[in-house]
Design a protein around this motif. Structure first.
Motif: not given
Ligand code: NAP
Length: 251
Positions: A182-189
Protein backbone atom coordinates in the motif's frame (compact mmCIF):
# COMPACT_ATOMS: atom_id res chain seq x y z
CA UNK A 1 -30.99 -30.63 19.60
CA UNK A 2 -28.00 -30.11 17.34
CA UNK A 3 -27.17 -26.53 16.41
CA UNK A 4 -28.38 -25.28 13.05
CA UNK A 5 -26.50 -22.04 12.58
CA UNK A 6 -27.13 -19.03 10.37
CA UNK A 7 -23.98 -16.99 9.74
CA UNK A 8 -24.55 -13.56 8.22
CA UNK A 9 -21.40 -13.23 6.15
CA UNK A 10 -19.67 -11.08 3.59
CA UNK A 11 -16.34 -10.58 5.35
CA UNK A 12 -12.99 -12.35 5.53
CA UNK A 13 -13.65 -12.93 9.23
CA UNK A 14 -16.96 -14.64 8.45
CA UNK A 15 -15.24 -17.03 6.05
CA UNK A 16 -12.60 -17.86 8.67
CA UNK A 17 -15.33 -18.48 11.24
CA UNK A 18 -17.22 -20.76 8.83
CA UNK A 19 -14.06 -22.80 8.24
CA UNK A 20 -13.78 -23.48 11.95
CA UNK A 21 -17.50 -24.21 12.33
CA UNK A 22 -17.31 -26.72 9.47
CA UNK A 23 -14.17 -28.35 10.86
CA UNK A 24 -15.93 -28.69 14.25
CA UNK A 25 -18.71 -30.59 12.46
CA UNK A 26 -21.29 -27.89 13.12
CA UNK A 27 -24.18 -27.57 10.69
CA UNK A 28 -25.32 -24.27 9.29
CA UNK A 29 -25.73 -21.88 6.39
CA UNK A 30 -23.81 -18.75 5.50
CA UNK A 31 -25.79 -15.88 4.00
CA UNK A 32 -24.60 -13.24 1.53
CA UNK A 33 -26.25 -10.07 0.31
CA UNK A 34 -25.07 -10.86 -3.22
CA UNK A 35 -23.09 -7.64 -3.78
CA UNK A 36 -19.84 -9.27 -4.92
CA UNK A 37 -19.59 -10.83 -8.38
CA UNK A 38 -17.08 -13.56 -7.47
CA UNK A 39 -17.73 -14.58 -3.86
CA UNK A 40 -15.10 -16.58 -2.02
CA UNK A 41 -15.89 -20.32 -1.92
CA UNK A 42 -17.44 -21.18 1.43
CA UNK A 43 -16.95 -24.21 3.69
CA UNK A 44 -20.67 -24.20 4.66
CA UNK A 45 -23.76 -24.30 2.43
CA UNK A 46 -24.66 -20.78 1.32
CA UNK A 47 -27.69 -18.72 0.41
CA UNK A 48 -27.61 -15.40 -1.44
CA UNK A 49 -29.86 -12.31 -1.34
CA UNK A 50 -31.80 -10.23 1.17
CA UNK A 51 -34.35 -11.88 3.41
CA UNK A 52 -37.00 -9.20 2.92
CA UNK A 53 -36.43 -7.06 6.00
CA UNK A 54 -37.24 -8.12 9.54
CA UNK A 55 -40.41 -10.09 8.63
CA UNK A 56 -38.55 -12.03 5.95
CA UNK A 57 -35.74 -12.91 8.33
CA UNK A 58 -38.18 -14.00 11.05
CA UNK A 59 -39.87 -16.29 8.53
CA UNK A 60 -36.52 -17.68 7.37
CA UNK A 61 -35.41 -18.42 10.94
CA UNK A 62 -38.64 -20.29 11.63
CA UNK A 63 -38.79 -22.19 8.33
CA UNK A 64 -35.19 -23.32 8.54
CA UNK A 65 -35.37 -24.07 12.29
CA UNK A 66 -32.29 -21.94 12.95
CA UNK A 67 -31.00 -22.38 16.50
CA UNK A 68 -28.31 -19.63 16.58
CA UNK A 69 -27.57 -16.54 14.47
CA UNK A 70 -24.00 -15.25 14.20
CA UNK A 71 -23.85 -11.80 12.67
CA UNK A 72 -20.42 -11.71 11.05
CA UNK A 73 -21.25 -8.90 8.62
CA UNK A 74 -19.03 -5.88 8.14
CA UNK A 75 -19.27 -3.28 10.96
CA UNK A 76 -20.80 -0.85 8.42
CA UNK A 77 -23.56 -3.27 7.33
CA UNK A 78 -25.84 -1.53 9.82
CA UNK A 79 -29.21 -2.34 8.27
CA UNK A 80 -28.58 -6.09 8.23
CA UNK A 81 -27.28 -6.02 11.79
CA UNK A 82 -30.25 -4.01 13.08
CA UNK A 83 -32.63 -6.38 11.28
CA UNK A 84 -30.88 -9.35 12.88
CA UNK A 85 -31.34 -7.91 16.39
CA UNK A 86 -35.06 -7.32 15.83
CA UNK A 87 -35.77 -10.58 13.99
CA UNK A 88 -33.92 -12.76 16.50
CA UNK A 89 -35.77 -11.10 19.38
CA UNK A 90 -39.09 -11.75 17.63
CA UNK A 91 -38.27 -15.36 16.70
CA UNK A 92 -36.62 -16.14 20.04
CA UNK A 93 -33.34 -17.18 18.43
CA UNK A 94 -30.09 -16.33 20.24
CA UNK A 95 -27.88 -13.86 18.38
CA UNK A 96 -24.25 -12.88 18.70
CA UNK A 97 -22.21 -10.44 16.66
CA UNK A 98 -18.77 -11.70 15.65
CA UNK A 99 -16.94 -8.47 15.07
CA UNK A 100 -13.62 -6.68 15.49
CA UNK A 101 -12.56 -3.81 17.67
CA UNK A 102 -12.30 -0.45 15.90
CA UNK A 103 -8.86 0.85 15.02
CA UNK A 104 -7.33 3.45 17.32
CA UNK A 105 -4.81 6.09 16.21
CA UNK A 106 -1.24 5.71 17.44
CA UNK A 107 1.27 8.46 18.26
CA UNK A 108 2.17 9.93 14.87
CA UNK A 109 -1.19 9.37 13.17
CA UNK A 110 -3.00 12.36 11.70
CA UNK A 111 -6.64 11.31 11.71
CA UNK A 112 -9.60 13.54 11.10
CA UNK A 113 -12.44 11.77 12.94
CA UNK A 114 -15.82 12.07 11.25
CA UNK A 115 -19.07 10.52 12.40
CA UNK A 116 -20.44 9.31 9.07
CA UNK A 117 -20.07 9.40 5.30
CA UNK A 118 -21.84 12.77 4.97
CA UNK A 119 -19.28 14.28 7.37
CA UNK A 120 -16.43 12.74 5.37
CA UNK A 121 -17.83 14.39 2.24
CA UNK A 122 -17.94 17.74 4.07
CA UNK A 123 -14.33 17.24 5.22
CA UNK A 124 -13.36 16.89 1.55
CA UNK A 125 -14.57 20.42 0.76
CA UNK A 126 -11.02 21.64 0.26
CA UNK A 127 -8.47 22.28 -2.48
CA UNK A 128 -7.75 19.43 -4.87
CA UNK A 129 -5.88 16.43 -3.51
CA UNK A 130 -5.19 12.87 -4.63
CA UNK A 131 -7.48 10.84 -2.39
CA UNK A 132 -7.33 7.11 -1.75
CA UNK A 133 -11.07 6.63 -1.31
CA UNK A 134 -11.40 3.25 0.41
CA UNK A 135 -15.12 3.21 1.14
CA UNK A 136 -16.47 0.50 -1.16
CA UNK A 137 -18.39 0.67 -4.42
CA UNK A 138 -21.81 1.39 -2.89
CA UNK A 139 -20.66 4.58 -1.15
CA UNK A 140 -19.07 6.23 -4.20
CA UNK A 141 -22.18 8.24 -5.25
CA UNK A 142 -22.06 10.04 -1.88
CA UNK A 143 -18.73 11.61 -2.87
CA UNK A 144 -20.04 13.39 -5.99
CA UNK A 145 -20.08 16.86 -4.30
CA UNK A 146 -16.27 17.20 -4.45
CA UNK A 147 -15.25 16.65 -8.09
CA UNK A 148 -12.05 18.72 -7.66
CA UNK A 149 -10.10 15.75 -6.27
CA UNK A 150 -8.40 12.91 -8.09
CA UNK A 151 -9.79 9.72 -6.54
CA UNK A 152 -7.89 6.45 -6.36
CA UNK A 153 -10.51 3.71 -5.93
CA UNK A 154 -9.63 0.20 -4.85
CA UNK A 155 -12.63 -2.06 -5.36
CA UNK A 156 -13.41 -5.79 -5.22
CA UNK A 157 -15.35 -5.50 -8.52
CA UNK A 158 -15.18 -2.82 -11.22
CA UNK A 159 -17.87 -0.14 -10.75
CA UNK A 160 -21.07 -1.04 -12.64
CA UNK A 161 -21.58 2.63 -13.53
CA UNK A 162 -18.83 5.25 -13.82
CA UNK A 163 -18.09 7.00 -10.51
CA UNK A 164 -19.79 10.43 -10.19
CA UNK A 165 -16.56 12.47 -10.41
CA UNK A 166 -14.36 13.12 -13.45
CA UNK A 167 -10.86 12.28 -12.26
CA UNK A 168 -10.43 8.77 -10.94
CA UNK A 169 -8.40 5.59 -11.23
CA UNK A 170 -9.88 2.18 -10.44
CA UNK A 171 -7.74 -0.62 -9.02
CA UNK A 172 -9.65 -3.92 -8.87
CA UNK A 173 -8.28 -6.08 -6.07
CA UNK A 174 -9.67 -8.19 -3.27
CA UNK A 175 -6.49 -8.22 -1.18
CA UNK A 176 -5.07 -9.25 1.19
CA UNK A 177 -3.03 -6.06 1.24
CA UNK A 178 0.30 -5.35 2.90
CA UNK A 179 1.70 -2.15 4.34
CA UNK A 180 4.59 -2.29 1.89
CA UNK A 181 2.25 -2.86 -1.05
CA UNK A 182 0.00 0.00 0.00
CA UNK A 183 2.96 2.33 0.53
CA UNK A 184 4.11 1.56 -3.00
CA UNK A 185 0.58 2.12 -4.34
CA UNK A 186 0.24 5.47 -2.55
CA UNK A 187 3.65 6.60 -3.80
CA UNK A 188 2.90 5.46 -7.37
CA UNK A 189 -0.36 7.42 -7.56
CA UNK A 190 0.85 10.38 -5.51
CA UNK A 191 -1.83 9.92 -2.84
CA UNK A 192 -1.97 12.89 -0.42
CA UNK A 193 -5.03 11.93 1.66
CA UNK A 194 -6.78 8.67 2.67
CA UNK A 195 -10.50 8.26 3.39
CA UNK A 196 -11.35 5.07 5.28
CA UNK A 197 -14.16 3.46 7.21
CA UNK A 198 -13.10 2.37 10.68
CA UNK A 199 -13.54 -1.29 9.78
CA UNK A 200 -11.16 -2.69 12.39
CA UNK A 201 -9.39 -6.02 11.95
CA UNK A 202 -6.21 -6.79 10.10
CA UNK A 203 -7.41 -7.30 6.52
CA UNK A 204 -7.90 -3.63 5.68
CA UNK A 205 -5.32 -2.16 8.05
CA UNK A 206 -2.48 -2.01 5.50
CA UNK A 207 -3.57 1.35 4.12
CA UNK A 208 -3.72 2.84 7.62
CA UNK A 209 -0.20 1.64 8.43
CA UNK A 210 0.99 2.84 5.01
CA UNK A 211 -0.55 6.30 5.56
CA UNK A 212 1.28 6.47 8.92
CA UNK A 213 4.60 5.54 7.32
CA UNK A 214 4.13 8.22 4.64
CA UNK A 215 2.82 10.86 7.11
CA UNK A 216 -0.46 11.13 5.23
CA UNK A 217 -3.66 12.32 6.93
CA UNK A 218 -6.61 9.93 7.16
CA UNK A 219 -10.27 10.95 7.24
CA UNK A 220 -11.58 8.15 9.48
CA UNK A 221 -15.31 7.43 9.33
CA UNK A 222 -16.72 6.17 12.66
CA UNK A 223 -18.94 3.11 12.78
CA UNK A 224 -22.70 3.36 12.72
CA UNK A 225 -24.44 2.87 16.07
CA UNK A 226 -25.90 -0.57 16.76
CA UNK A 227 -28.67 -1.58 19.11
CA UNK A 228 -27.52 -3.43 22.24
CA UNK A 229 -26.35 -6.97 21.38
CA UNK A 230 -23.76 -9.50 22.52
CA UNK A 231 -20.46 -9.00 20.69
CA UNK A 232 -17.55 -11.43 20.44
CA UNK A 233 -14.11 -10.84 19.03
CA UNK A 234 -12.69 -14.35 18.55
CA UNK A 235 -13.74 -17.59 16.90
CA UNK A 236 -13.11 -19.41 20.20
CA UNK A 237 -15.55 -17.12 22.00
CA UNK A 238 -18.22 -17.83 19.36
CA UNK A 239 -17.67 -21.60 19.74
CA UNK A 240 -18.06 -21.27 23.51
CA UNK A 241 -21.20 -19.23 23.04
CA UNK A 242 -22.72 -21.91 20.78
CA UNK A 243 -21.77 -24.59 23.28
CA UNK A 244 -23.39 -22.70 26.17
CA UNK A 245 -26.68 -21.79 24.61
CA UNK A 246 -28.48 -25.07 25.08
CA UNK A 247 -27.11 -27.27 22.32
CA UNK A 248 -24.20 -29.71 22.15
CA UNK A 249 -21.02 -28.76 20.30
CA UNK A 250 -19.85 -30.86 17.36
CA UNK A 251 -20.96 -34.28 16.13
P1 NAP B 1 -26.68 -3.32 4.79
O1 NAP B 1 -26.80 -1.95 4.21
O2 NAP B 1 -26.63 -3.47 6.24
O3 NAP B 1 -27.85 -4.25 4.25
C1 NAP B 1 -28.85 -3.84 3.33
C2 NAP B 1 -29.69 -5.04 3.03
O4 NAP B 1 -28.94 -6.02 2.30
C3 NAP B 1 -30.18 -5.78 4.26
O5 NAP B 1 -31.31 -5.15 4.85
C4 NAP B 1 -30.45 -7.15 3.69
O6 NAP B 1 -31.63 -7.14 2.91
C5 NAP B 1 -29.31 -7.32 2.72
N1 NAP B 1 -28.14 -7.97 3.33
C6 NAP B 1 -27.02 -7.41 3.83
N2 NAP B 1 -26.16 -8.33 4.26
C7 NAP B 1 -26.75 -9.52 4.04
C8 NAP B 1 -26.35 -10.86 4.26
N3 NAP B 1 -25.14 -11.16 4.79
N4 NAP B 1 -27.21 -11.86 3.91
C9 NAP B 1 -28.42 -11.56 3.36
N5 NAP B 1 -28.84 -10.30 3.10
C10 NAP B 1 -28.01 -9.30 3.44
O7 NAP B 1 -25.41 -4.06 4.18
P2 NAP B 1 -24.27 -3.53 3.18
O8 NAP B 1 -23.48 -2.48 3.88
O9 NAP B 1 -24.91 -3.25 1.86
O10 NAP B 1 -23.36 -4.82 3.09
C11 NAP B 1 -23.79 -5.93 2.30
C12 NAP B 1 -22.83 -7.08 2.52
O11 NAP B 1 -21.49 -6.67 2.20
C13 NAP B 1 -22.80 -7.57 3.95
O12 NAP B 1 -22.87 -9.00 3.92
C14 NAP B 1 -21.49 -7.08 4.51
O13 NAP B 1 -20.93 -7.99 5.44
C15 NAP B 1 -20.62 -6.95 3.27
N6 NAP B 1 -19.65 -5.85 3.37
C16 NAP B 1 -20.08 -4.58 3.61
C17 NAP B 1 -19.13 -3.57 3.72
C18 NAP B 1 -19.56 -2.15 4.03
O14 NAP B 1 -18.66 -1.29 4.14
N7 NAP B 1 -20.84 -1.87 4.20
C19 NAP B 1 -17.77 -3.85 3.55
C20 NAP B 1 -17.37 -5.18 3.29
C21 NAP B 1 -18.33 -6.17 3.19
P3 NAP B 1 -33.06 -7.58 3.50
O15 NAP B 1 -33.51 -6.42 4.35
O16 NAP B 1 -33.89 -7.80 2.29
O17 NAP B 1 -32.85 -8.82 4.31
Amino acid sequence: MRPNLLVLGGTTEATQLCRTLASEGLAGTVSFAGRVERPVRQPLPQRVGGFGGVPGLVEYLRQEAITHVIDATHPFAAQMSRNAVLACAEAGVPLVAFTRAPWEPVNSDTWVHVSDTASAVRALQRAAETVLLAVGRQSLPDFAPNPQHRYILRLVDPPSTPPPFPDYEVIVSRGPFTEGGDRALMAEYGVTLVVSKNSGGTGAYAKIAAARALNLPVIMIARPHMPPRDEMFSVEAVLQWIAHTGTELGV
